[in-house]
Write a protein that holds these residues in place. Structure first.
Motif, PDB file in Angstrom:
ATOM      1  N   UNK A  82       0.842  -1.201   0.000  1.00  0.00           N
ATOM      2  CA  UNK A  82       0.000   0.000   0.000  1.00  0.00           C
ATOM      3  C   UNK A  82       0.878   1.253   0.000  1.00  0.00           C
ATOM      4  N   UNK A  83       1.928   1.220   0.776  1.00  0.00           N
ATOM      5  CA  UNK A  83       2.857   2.357   0.822  1.00  0.00           C
ATOM      6  C   UNK A  83       3.572   2.511  -0.519  1.00  0.00           C
ATOM      7  N   UNK A 138      -5.157   0.779  12.002  1.00  0.00           N
ATOM      8  CA  UNK A 138      -3.716   0.566  12.118  1.00  0.00           C
ATOM      9  C   UNK A 138      -3.334  -0.059  13.463  1.00  0.00           C
ATOM     10  N   UNK A 139      -4.085   0.192  14.512  1.00  0.00           N
ATOM     11  CA  UNK A 139      -3.864  -0.526  15.769  1.00  0.00           C
ATOM     12  C   UNK A 139      -4.049  -2.028  15.548  1.00  0.00           C
ATOM     13  N   UNK A 158       1.335   7.427  14.367  1.00  0.00           N
ATOM     14  CA  UNK A 158       2.422   7.818  13.462  1.00  0.00           C
ATOM     15  C   UNK A 158       2.278   7.167  12.092  1.00  0.00           C
ATOM     16  N   UNK A 159       1.797   5.910  12.076  1.00  0.00           N
ATOM     17  CA  UNK A 159       1.588   5.225  10.793  1.00  0.00           C
ATOM     18  C   UNK A 159       0.492   5.905   9.989  1.00  0.00           C
ATOM     19  N   UNK A 160      -0.567   6.334  10.674  1.00  0.00           N
ATOM     20  CA  UNK A 160      -1.638   7.067   9.990  1.00  0.00           C
ATOM     21  C   UNK A 160      -1.117   8.417   9.514  1.00  0.00           C
ATOM     22  N   UNK A 162       0.926  13.772   5.355  1.00  0.00           N
ATOM     23  CA  UNK A 162       2.016  13.744   4.374  1.00  0.00           C
ATOM     24  C   UNK A 162       1.633  14.609   3.175  1.00  0.00           C
ATOM     25  N   UNK A 163       2.327  15.735   2.990  1.00  0.00           N
ATOM     26  CA  UNK A 163       2.003  16.654   1.890  1.00  0.00           C
ATOM     27  C   UNK A 163       2.143  16.005   0.519  1.00  0.00           C
TER      28      UNK A 163
END
Length: 457
Positions: free
Chosen positions: A198-199, A234-235, A264-266, A272-273
């Protein structure tokens, strides 16, 4: 927003083998009627095996009152789905939908004037209602159906203080990412099967100069709730279902390392610009954009991905092709690897305040695979985690995807966390601090503020 059927905390925008002893058939006669959503409602002409209700005695002339937050137009297919029960038993179901259900059902229970049956959209509210002393345990016939047709996780949500009270009713899936199948085909993008993929997909889209994600958390007094769904997802993925359960119960601090890692993952996505906010503005625009509007940018071609629940389908205009090869569809928000399948979602539970035979019979009917399939044929935008629900009876591809996700043997379902937390946290600090976080507040201050909002024991 239609999430947990009318609940103010439920993001309102908005399961086959047959049961033992039950024969199920649908016999449509004449033309199909249409409800307000356009779904066929041929259940008035449905026939089911009426012998199943003989165990409850003669119910002719009896009345069962139902109280719920499910209102027009979603109430129409519900009422239609009760007709086979009424025809078989001679009993009448008196339906009352109320947008103020969550507060009023507690008032009525405490005052000694509860309905026979309530459709409860949150395990937390279910516990409050049981604590009034007015609710009754589910009859054995219902418990047996739940053991047969649902997973243990679902039964656990209907259990209070070790006693089983409420069978699951409807369900929704929150762990979805909306996208354009046509765009993916044209640009060679593939649906990710892990968080790493996904990233990588997000980076690939961003490298083209486009913003991969669009997001909106505006929702009136409930602004901020979409962030809570991201964090909960994400948890589940980073720390697993058992840790998630402890976090929801506050057995782990909200400002602990597991929670901080999820935020932080979210943030790697929503703050994130390079990733947001396609077609809408910078990161801060996420807070000023309504959740209903955000995903529509996919059809405009200004973003490619939008994380939102199954009920988001209702926000696309009539005529939009919502299917795996259409204008818009969704894929499962993947886990850390392909061997795990955490699923975040919501649903309703059937709680009774009377143990009369006709009430037990109605509870029994709603807990069968028979009813799940009658209801599926009567409506769109509705699914159940009932394993006996035949996916082909669902007319909407997104409903089919939801049912397949819920019925997957690997699925580990967990209920929306903020709906189970105390109101001071779940529908207050969590939402408000999430909004402040989007507009610039750092993660440490955010999780500390939410931790401090937890009621002191």
């Amino acid at each position: 927003m239609f999430g947990h059927s009318g609940s103010s905390r439920s993001r309102v925008a908005l399961a086959g083998a047959l049961s033992v002893g039950l024969a199920f058939s649908l016999t449509a006669c004449g033309g199909d009627d249409k409800d307000e959503s356009g779904a066929t409602t041929d259940t008035a002409a449905s026939s089911i095996d009426c012998a199943q209700f003989s165990q409850f005695g003669d119910l002719k002339g009896k009345t069962v009152s139902v109280y719920t937050g499910i209102v027009t137009p979603e109430d129409t297919p519900h009422k239609k789905s009760y007709e086979p029960f009424e025809k078989c038993t001679g009993a009448t179901v008196k339906y009352e939908g109320d947008k103020a259900f969550e507060t009023q059902v507690l008032v009525r229970a405490k005052a000694g004037n509860p309905p026979d049956v309530a459709f409860v959209p949150q395990p937390g509210l279910l516990k409050q209602l049981v604590d009034t002393g007015k609710a009754v345990e589910a009859p054995k016939e219902v418990a047996d159906n739940v053991d047969k047709w649902w997973g243990k996780d679902w039964k656990a949500y209907g259990t209070v203080n070790g006693k089983f009270y409420a069978a699951p009713l409807g369900a929704n899936v929150k762990s979805f990412v909306w996208y354009s199948p046509k765009e993916f085909a044209e640009k060679g993008y593939t649906v990710p099967t892990t968080l790493d993929e996904l990233k990588q997909l997000s980076d690939k889209i961003a490298a083209t100069g486009s913003k991969p994600w669009c997001a909106g958390i505006g929702s009136g007094d409930a602004t901020g709730w979409p962030v809570t769904d991201w964090v909960e997802d994400f948890m589940l993925r980073l720390s697993g279902p058992d840790t998630y359960d402890k976090w929801v119960k506050h057995e782990l601090p909200f400002n602990g390392p597991e929670s901080t890692a999820a935020w932080n993952a979210v943030g790697d996505y929503l703050k994130n610009d390079k990733y947001v906010n396609g077609g809408l503005g910078d990161v801060k625009s996420v807070a000023s954009t309504t959740f209903q509007d955000a995903g529509l940018q996919i059809l405009e071609g200004t973003c490619s991905l939008h994380r939102q629940a199954s009920f988001y389908a209702a926000n696309f205009t009539k005529g939009t092709d919502i299917s795996k090869d259409g204008d818009i569809f969704a894929f499962y928000l993947p886990g850390k690897d392909t061997t795990t399948k955490p699923v975040l979602g919501g649903g309703e539970f059937t709680l009774a305040f009377a143990d009369r035979p006709e009430v037990k019979a109605f509870q029994y009917y709603l807990s069968t695979d028979t009813w799940a399939n009658v209801k599926a044929k009567a409506s769109t935008g509705w699914v159940s985690a009932n394993k006996g629900l035949k996916v082909e009876n669902l007319s909407s591809p997104i409903d089919q995807l939801s049912a397949q996700t819920l019925q997957d043997p690997a699925a580990q379902f967990r209920f929306d966390g903020s709906d189970m937390m105390p109101a001071a946290v779940g529908s207050n600090a969590f939402w408000k601090q999430a909004t402040a976080w989007i507009t610039g507040q750092d993660t440490t201050a955010t999780v500390n503020n939410i931790e401090n909002a937890w009621p002191k024991k």
